[in-house]
Design a protein around this motif. Structure first.
Motif, short mmCIF file in Angstrom:
data_model
loop_
_atom_site.label_atom_id
_atom_site.label_comp_id
_atom_site.label_asym_id
_atom_site.label_seq_id
_atom_site.Cartn_x
_atom_site.Cartn_y
_atom_site.Cartn_z
N ASP A 441 92.70 157.76 40.55
CA ASP A 441 93.26 158.53 39.74
C ASP A 441 93.63 158.08 38.34
O ASP A 441 93.22 156.62 37.65
CB ASP A 441 94.61 158.78 40.44
N PRO A 442 93.93 158.57 37.32
CA PRO A 442 94.30 158.21 35.98
C PRO A 442 94.84 157.07 35.96
O PRO A 442 94.56 156.26 34.96
CB PRO A 442 95.00 159.53 35.25
N PRO A 443 96.04 156.61 36.34
CA PRO A 443 96.76 155.56 36.46
C PRO A 443 95.95 154.48 36.64
O PRO A 443 95.99 153.32 36.27
CB PRO A 443 98.06 155.43 37.17
N ALA A 465 86.07 143.00 23.86
CA ALA A 465 87.39 143.30 24.18
C ALA A 465 88.07 144.41 23.56
O ALA A 465 88.95 145.23 24.19
CB ALA A 465 88.10 142.01 24.26
N PRO A 466 88.23 144.53 22.11
CA PRO A 466 88.94 145.67 21.48
C PRO A 466 88.73 146.82 21.99
O PRO A 466 89.44 147.76 22.19
CB PRO A 466 88.28 145.40 20.08
N ALA A 467 87.23 147.36 22.09
CA ALA A 467 86.84 148.88 22.78
C ALA A 467 87.37 148.80 23.91
O ALA A 467 87.92 149.91 24.32
CB ALA A 467 85.33 148.78 22.57
N ARG A 468 87.33 147.96 24.78
CA ARG A 468 87.92 147.98 26.21
C ARG A 468 89.14 148.18 26.40
O ARG A 468 89.94 149.04 26.97
CB ARG A 468 87.37 146.85 27.02
N LEU A 469 89.92 147.27 25.47
CA LEU A 469 91.56 147.60 25.67
C LEU A 469 91.80 148.82 25.10
O LEU A 469 92.89 149.35 25.38
CB LEU A 469 91.94 146.30 24.96
N LEU A 470 91.24 149.37 23.85
CA LEU A 470 91.63 150.49 23.44
C LEU A 470 91.59 151.72 24.13
O LEU A 470 92.25 152.40 23.89
CB LEU A 470 90.61 150.84 22.03
N ARG A 471 90.51 151.71 24.79
CA ARG A 471 90.04 152.87 25.84
C ARG A 471 91.30 152.82 26.82
O ARG A 471 91.67 153.96 27.00
CB ARG A 471 88.82 152.59 26.39
N ALA A 472 91.59 151.58 27.34
CA ALA A 472 92.88 151.58 28.36
C ALA A 472 93.89 152.16 27.50
O ALA A 472 94.89 152.86 28.23
CB ALA A 472 92.91 150.20 28.67
N ALA A 473 94.29 151.71 26.37
CA ALA A 473 95.52 151.98 25.69
C ALA A 473 95.62 153.50 25.37
O ALA A 473 96.55 154.21 25.73
CB ALA A 473 95.73 151.39 24.47
N ARG A 475 93.83 155.68 27.19
CA ARG A 475 94.27 156.20 28.67
C ARG A 475 95.80 156.33 29.06
O ARG A 475 96.35 157.11 29.69
CB ARG A 475 93.65 155.64 29.65
N LEU A 476 96.36 155.13 28.69
CA LEU A 476 97.78 155.02 28.97
C LEU A 476 98.83 155.74 28.30
O LEU A 476 100.07 156.12 28.63
CB LEU A 476 98.01 153.46 28.84
N GLN A 483 103.65 151.05 28.43
CA GLN A 483 102.68 150.03 28.60
C GLN A 483 101.32 150.49 27.77
O GLN A 483 100.43 149.43 27.38
CB GLN A 483 102.14 150.37 30.15
N ALA A 484 101.33 151.38 26.95
CA ALA A 484 100.22 151.83 26.10
C ALA A 484 100.55 151.24 24.86
O ALA A 484 99.49 150.65 24.32
CB ALA A 484 100.36 153.25 25.84
#
Length: 918
Positions: A441-443, A465-473, A475-476, A483-484
């Motif tokens: 699910d999205p979370p 790391a920056p791109a992966r964390l940016l993608r997670a941010a 989404r959040l 958390q975002a």
């Protein structure tokens, strides 16, 4: 019982060199010296027999022994409890934080999850305390089966022993990361002569020489392999060597011998051995209780004892760990489940709930939510005791037993998080890959992205790391704004770290995305910091200055809680850097370092100390910088972490140490390129530009300063290179380049309105000006920089003004400023700039004796650091806690300091150090 320990027979044949090493080790410990040694060799090579021999000769020493067990590898601090159990009556003598950490780690009391290195310091203190009464010998056998939490602490303790009367000897099959840097003695196969003697001693009658030689060759002189092969082979199979197939590996040959012995046992004996092998505790009462439930009687043990396979007394022992492994694997899947079920029911759920939960899980075939819930509770207890690796194992198994797909994913995500915390990055990524077969699910998707980014950053893949964390941010952002924001901050730091090496998601992209988040009426600290830092990138420091100042003011003091300092101070210091507020920058980092030390967060401390060392070097206090570097190195030596080189690099460059600077930079660039640390590459460019300007190598200074700007066009390190670029460009006739650099410096350094920024801007403007305008700008630069801590920059302002005055033909006035610069440089130890000032003075007609800047110090860096801390009023236990040393080792270092300074007490220390500094 000792006669039944693994690999005894034949283990000492031909081991003269090892026994000589033991003699030296024991004599040194008796004489009051700490000793550490790793015995490494294959299974059956004789390590345990050698360790038995060592303990039998340890007269006058108290012996503590640890035996690693494969089946206990997931039980947090299981091995450490074996070591410390006999000493727990002394825990009350430890400093309170250490005693509390150890009690919590062993489940003796409740409390916050202890930091691994606080536990390590407690164990170090406990051993040191016990050694006051009698020297200690700690033997850790089968280290490769020691649980991860215990292995980390044992390695930490071994590296920190110095003045304690303690010896620690490890026996292991493999080179372990936790034992890196510890002296190692390789235990190899017996020589042909010794192997022949051992083999012939086991046989009745003569042996064909060709058969004997073939046995020795194929077993590579491994004593256990020879004995077990001979034990399970009939005499007629030896003839001609037909019983020796070449294709069988050494390990397989040993296991085959064990399998043959087990196969010869009665069925009930085999089942009893399988049951005993499945229980890691060795608790005979527990084994017999489970055996009774399975219908196995007491007589089943007799054949195993008579054959020398195992011993059943107050504890259960196998002759060799491989025998335990073979016995367990000889059971069918169904029989194993029955065994674990019996053990689970026999285990007290109150006294040992984690072991009971583990056995219950092993007895389960399909989904079982009750068993999974038990494991989840065990994971929580493991985390509370400071064992993330154990928690990860419990959670992973809980996830696999979960019937509900959502709970399965949640538990596997938690297991991946625990593996990340434990440093098991491949395991964490493997769990994330496992989850991809199920719809998230999205979370859950956002959490998985976040974990991947965190793993990339922690494991050294800084460019990803920056791109992966940016993608997670991103989404959040639609799920949880708080958390975002925290994830955006993580992405922002990762982007600064990656610099120009970021594969995607650079600092500008992260900042633009962060600025699109909605603002709160009353923003909390994460939102306040994120807004200020991202605004500085998207709109520039001038527009962001008020927001940046709010962040700096909030953390430039002692009002923030330690929790907030730990979480946000690192980002707050970035705001001070953006404002060119050097004083606030140093104070925030200093407070951060103090809180990190108190929290025993040894994983964070080298990073904070590296930054603090760099900012301290910029003040010209090289002695304080060297002390910070020494502390960082002490922490890294204790923890096995890689030292950050920022402080040593800028210190060497400011001192004018070309060879030292180049070596440090070369090593740093090699690592930075691999790990995607573009920020380190930028830092090296700035530091080398400083070095070359000091040496008068202006062409090289231009190259390095330009490289720093190009590799990381941000508001931080790259901008520090601008004053260097201005000076070098002017000296090489690149007027337009110099003016362009001044314009860039004005945009980034004047926004904060600090004396540091305005002073460096004035100095740089003066370099590109002429006549009275240049004079006034130099005076302004000197006046402003004199109100800061940047003594090297002030001295350089005097130097540049003096050089300009000399070129204007004003020799007397030039000499005054050049003399001031020269004296300041010599006083700080800034050798290259001092020589540059001396040469300019000579050019004015003023003879100046070359003054050697003596950087040699009779005290080692660690001794100097301990002396400084003692002068500050720290007690030996307090100094030991800061440097991860025992109080006894601190006392030992201080005695050496007193001897070198020819003093007799702490009262004389401050004056003696001051006299040596003059």
């Amino acid at each position: 019982m000792s006669s039944m320990r693994p690999g005894r027979a034949g283990g000492l044949v031909g081991r003269d060199s090892e026994r000589e090493a033991f003699t030296r080790l024991l004599d040194a410990v008796r004489a009051g010296e700490s000793q550490v040694l790793v015995l490494r060799g294959d299974a059956g090579i004789g390590k345990s027999a050698l360790l038995d021999n060592l303990t039998s000769r340890a007269t006058g020493l108290r012996v503590l022994r640890v035996i690693g067990m494969q089946s206990e590898i997931e039980l947090v601090f299981a091995a450490l409890h074996q070591l410390c159990g006999p000493l727990l009556d002394r825990v009350g003598k430890l400093p309170a934080p250490q005693g509390d950490a150890l009690r919590t780690a062993f489940g003796l009391s409740d409390g916050p999850a202890p930091k691994p290195f606080m536990v390590g310091l407690a164990v170090l203190g406990l051993l040191s305390e016990a050694a006051e009464d009698q020297p200690l010998l700690c033997v850790v056998d089968d280290h490769h089966w020691v649980d991860r939490a215990s292995a980390q602490v044992l390695g930490f303790v071994a590296r920190r022993l110095a003045a304690e009367r303690v010896g620690v000897v490890f026996g292991t099959r493999v080179a372990a990361e936790e034992l890196a840097g510890i002296p190692e003695l390789a235990v190899t196969g017996l020589s042909a002569r010794d192997a022949h003697a051992l083999l012939e001693s086991t046989m009745s009658g003569s042996m064909d020489a060709r058969v004997r030689d073939q046995i020795v060759a194929e077993t590579r002189g491994n004593p256990l392999a020879m004995l077990e092969w001979a034990r399970g082979t009939t005499w007629n199979r030896l003839a001609g060597g037909f019983g020796l197939p070449d294709a069988v590996t050494l390990s397989s040959r040993i296991e085959d011998g064990f399998r043959r012995q087990l196969a010869a046992m009665p069925d009930d004996t085999c089942r009893l051995l399988q049951l005993a092998a499945a229980d890691p505790s060795g608790d005979a009462a527990l084994v017999w209780k489970a055996a009774s439930a399975l219908g196995i009687g007491l007589s089943a043990a007799t054949p195993a004892v008579e054959a020398g396979v195992a011993e059943f007394s107050t504890r259960v022992w196998f002759r060799h760990p491989l025998l335990r492994s073979v016995a367990y694997r000889s059971a069918s899947d169904s029989d194993r489940r029955d065994i674990h079920r019996a053990l689970s029911e026999a285990t007290d759920p109150t006294l040992d709930p984690d072991r009971r939960a583990w056995h219950r899980a092993r007895a389960t075939v399909g989904p079982d939510d009750d068993a999974a819930a038990d494991l989840e509770r065990s994971a929580a207890r493991a985390q509370a005791r400071g064992g993330p690796a154990a928690a990860a194992a419990f959670l992973e198994r809980a996830g696999l037993l979960s019937a509900d797909p959502r709970q399965r994913i949640e538990r596997l995500l938690a297991a991946a998080q625990a593996n990340l915390q434990a440093g098991s990055y491949d395991s964490a990524l493997g769990l994330l890959a496992t989850m991809e077969v199920d719809p998230l699910d999205p979370p859950q998707h956002a959490r998985a992205d976040l974990l991947r980014g965190q793993i990339a950053f922690a494991s050294g893949s800084g460019n990803d790391a920056p791109a992966r964390l940016l993608r997670a941010a991103i989404r959040l952002s639609a799920l949880d704004l708080d958390q975002a924001r925290e994830t955006f901050l993580a992405a922002w730091i990762a982007a600064v770290f990656a610099g120009g090496l970021a594969s995607d998601g650079d600092l500008a992209e992260v900042s633009r995305a962060a600025q699109r988040l909605p603002r709160s009426v009353r923003p909390g600290k994460p939102e306040q910091i994120l807004h200020a830092l991202s605004l500085a990138i998207t709109a520039g420091p001038a527009q962001a200055a008020p927001a940046l100042r709010e962040v700096v003011d909030a953390f430039d003091g002692t009002t923030e809680s330690p929790e907030d300092v730990l979480r946000w101070s690192w980002l707050a210091h970035a705001a001070a850097v953006a404002l060119w507020d050097h004083g606030a920058w140093r104070r925030i980092l200093g407070r951060n370092a103090e809180v990190v030390r108190c929290a025993a967060a040894a994983d964070l401390l080298p990073v904070v100390l590296s930054a603090l060392g760099a900012v301290t070097a910029w003040t010209g206090d090289f002695a304080a910088t060297a002390a910070i570097v020494a502390e960082s190195e002490a922490v890294c030596q204790a923890t096995g972490a890689t030292a950050w080189s920022f402080a040593p690099i800028i210190l060497a460059c400011l001192r004018g140490d070309r060879a030292g600077s180049e070596a440090l930079v070369r090593a740093t660039l090699e690592v930075a390129t691999v790990t995607g640390n573009g920020g380190a590459i930028t830092f090296c460019g700035w530091a080398m530009a400083v070095l070359h300007n000091g040496l008068g190598d202006y062409e090289e200074a231009v190259i390095e300063a330009v490289r720093a700007r190009e590799t990381s066009p941000d508001i931080f390190i790259a901008n520090w290179a601008l004053p260097e670029l201005v000076e070098a460009a002017v000296r090489t006739g690149r007027t337009e380049l110099a003016r362009s650099a001044v314009a860039q410096l004005e945009r980034v350094a004047m926004a904060g309105g600090t004396e540091e920024g305005l002073g460096l801007v004035a100095r740089s403007r003066a370099l590109t000006s002429a006549g009275e305008a240049a004079r006034q700008l130099y005076k302004e630069a000197i006046a402003r920089l004199a109100r800061t801590e940047l003594r090297p920059e002030l001295a350089r302002a005097y130097l540049l003004f003096g050089e300009w005055l000399h070129r204007e033909g004003l020799r007397e006035e030039a000499r005054e400023h050049l003399r001031t610069a020269h004296d300041m440089f010599v006083g700080m130890g800034t050798a290259a700039f001092a020589e540059r000032a001396r040469r300019e003075l000579l050019a004015t007609g003023k003879r100046v004796r070359r003054r050697q800047i003596d950087q040699a110090d009779a005290l080692t860096d660690q001794e100097a650091l301990i002396a400084r801390l003692a002068c500050d009023g720290r007690t030996n236990p307090e100094i030991g806690a800061q440097l991860f040393l025992s109080a006894r080792t601190v006392e030992w270092h201080l005695r050496k300091v007193f001897a070198k300074l020819d003093i007799g007490s702490r009262r004389e220390l401050s004056n003696a150090l001051a006299q040596r500094a003059r």
